[in-house]
Design a protein around this motif. Structure first.
Motif, short mmCIF file in Angstrom:
data_model
loop_
_atom_site.label_atom_id
_atom_site.label_comp_id
_atom_site.label_asym_id
_atom_site.label_seq_id
_atom_site.Cartn_x
_atom_site.Cartn_y
_atom_site.Cartn_z
N MET A 261 0.86 -1.20 0.00
CA MET A 261 0.00 0.00 0.00
C MET A 261 0.88 1.24 0.00
O MET A 261 1.64 1.46 0.92
CB MET A 261 -0.87 -0.02 1.25
N THR B 181 -1.38 7.16 -2.51
CA THR B 181 -2.46 6.83 -3.45
C THR B 181 -3.40 5.74 -2.96
O THR B 181 -4.52 5.63 -3.44
CB THR B 181 -1.89 6.35 -4.80
N LYS C 291 -2.88 2.76 -3.66
CA LYS C 291 -2.69 1.68 -4.62
C LYS C 291 -1.86 0.57 -3.98
O LYS C 291 -0.84 0.86 -3.36
CB LYS C 291 -2.00 2.22 -5.87
N ARG C 292 -2.29 -0.67 -4.16
CA ARG C 292 -1.56 -1.78 -3.54
C ARG C 292 -0.43 -2.27 -4.45
O ARG C 292 -0.45 -2.06 -5.66
CB ARG C 292 -2.52 -2.91 -3.17
N ASP D 185 -0.89 -4.01 -7.92
CA ASP D 185 -1.68 -3.31 -8.93
C ASP D 185 -0.73 -2.45 -9.76
O ASP D 185 -0.60 -1.26 -9.54
CB ASP D 185 -2.73 -2.46 -8.20
N GLY E 265 -0.32 -1.73 -13.09
CA GLY E 265 -0.60 -1.07 -14.36
C GLY E 265 -0.15 0.38 -14.37
O GLY E 265 -0.48 1.12 -13.45
N GLY E 266 0.63 0.76 -15.37
CA GLY E 266 1.06 2.15 -15.50
C GLY E 266 2.41 2.44 -14.87
O GLY E 266 2.92 3.55 -15.02
N GLY F 295 -10.14 -16.27 -4.37
CA GLY F 295 -9.52 -16.45 -3.06
C GLY F 295 -8.02 -16.67 -3.18
O GLY F 295 -7.24 -16.18 -2.36
N ARG G 38 -6.11 -15.46 -5.55
CA ARG G 38 -5.53 -14.15 -5.86
C ARG G 38 -5.47 -13.26 -4.61
O ARG G 38 -4.48 -12.58 -4.37
CB ARG G 38 -6.34 -13.46 -6.96
N ARG G 39 -6.55 -13.27 -3.85
CA ARG G 39 -6.60 -12.44 -2.63
C ARG G 39 -5.47 -12.82 -1.68
O ARG G 39 -4.77 -11.95 -1.15
CB ARG G 39 -7.97 -12.64 -1.96
N GLU H 98 -2.09 -11.65 -3.08
CA GLU H 98 -1.91 -10.20 -2.92
C GLU H 98 -1.56 -9.86 -1.48
O GLU H 98 -0.70 -9.01 -1.22
CB GLU H 98 -3.20 -9.47 -3.33
N MET I 104 -10.54 4.07 -3.32
CA MET I 104 -9.32 3.27 -3.17
C MET I 104 -9.40 2.39 -1.92
O MET I 104 -8.56 2.53 -1.01
CB MET I 104 -8.10 4.18 -3.08
N HIS J 286 -9.24 -7.05 -1.73
CA HIS J 286 -9.19 -7.62 -3.09
C HIS J 286 -10.16 -6.88 -3.99
O HIS J 286 -11.37 -7.11 -3.93
CB HIS J 286 -9.53 -9.11 -3.04
N TYR K 101 -5.05 2.22 -12.29
CA TYR K 101 -4.78 3.21 -13.34
C TYR K 101 -6.04 3.65 -14.08
O TYR K 101 -6.02 4.62 -14.82
CB TYR K 101 -3.70 2.71 -14.32
N ALA L 33 -13.58 -13.80 -3.09
CA ALA L 33 -12.17 -13.80 -2.67
C ALA L 33 -12.01 -14.10 -1.19
O ALA L 33 -10.96 -14.55 -0.75
CB ALA L 33 -11.52 -12.46 -3.01
N TRP M 50 -3.77 7.87 -19.98
CA TRP M 50 -2.37 8.27 -19.69
C TRP M 50 -2.11 9.76 -19.85
O TRP M 50 -1.00 10.22 -19.57
CB TRP M 50 -1.41 7.50 -20.60
#
Lengths: 112, 87
Positions: free
Chosen positions: A1, A5, A7-8, A11, A13-14, A51, A53-54, A57, B11, B15, B21, B43, B64
């Motif tokens: 985390m 942001t 964001k974990r 994650d 992407g970008g 599950g 995936r969870r 993560e 945010m 899960h 993004y 999950a 982007w």
């Protein structure tokens, strides 16, 4: 985390990817078995790929760096099987002891 | 007439099935994919109601911004209704 942001770590992407390893490799028997175990667990309705995936993560970025793909999978499968009550910690510990006593090689560890 | 949507910018930890993004970005619904059990509940081994899933199309310029190499190219992502706001 990330603090700013929310964001974990997984994650991604970008974010810049860096070099990507294109090496091809074969899978060990135990890795194929872990993959098959996941299919069986889903088929039996014990838990879902969500599950898996969870749990992956939640293991965090350190596990992502220090463990192999199927090492992370078996840890995540075990987490879900414990949560679903498929077996207890006590049963798991006893079973691991039993297999350890059979011998250090993969062949010796097999059920006869 | 494509329906415009915005991905919720929330945010929450846990899960989640919407990449960070795309949070807060606007796109159009490309197609409805049907209803599927909510993976954000599955999950955790919980009962999961069926939720509508959509394929949403975004432009690279939207995703982007100034960094987009090909601003008019598009990117599709499959996002559940509970992550979308209609515009």
């Amino acid at each position: 985390m990330t603090e700013e942001t929310g964001k974990r770590w997984h994650d991604m992407g970008g974010t810049p990817a860096g070099p990507i390893c294109q090496d091809d490799h074969d899978f060990a028997l135990w890795e194929k078995r872990v993959d098959a175990l996941m299919v069986l667990c889903g088929g039996k309705g014990l838990f879902t790929v969500d599950g898996l995936r969870r749990a992956l993560e939640d293991m965090g970025e350190e596990a992502f760096e220090s463990m192999s793909y199927y090492e992370r999978w078996i840890a995540a499968i075990n987490q879900n099987l414990l949560e679903s009550g498929t077996y207890t910690i006590e049963e798991l510990g006893a079973r691991m002891d039993e297999i350890t006593r059979r011998g250090p090689t993969y062949g010796e560890a097999q059920d006869v | 007439m494509s329906e415009r949507v915005r991905v919720k910018a929330m945010m929450p930890p846990g899960h989640v099935r919407t990449p960070a993004y795309l949070r807060g970005k606007e796109g159009v619904i490309e197609r409805a994919l049907g209803h599927f059990r909510n993976p954000e509940q599955l999950a955790y081994g919980l009962p999961a109601e069926e939720k509508p899933l959509y394929r949403v199309r975004f432009t690279m310029a939207e995703v982007w911004g100034e960094q987009a190499e090909c601003p008019t190219d598009t990117l599709d992502a499959e996002i559940y209704a509970h992550w979308l706001e209609r515009l």
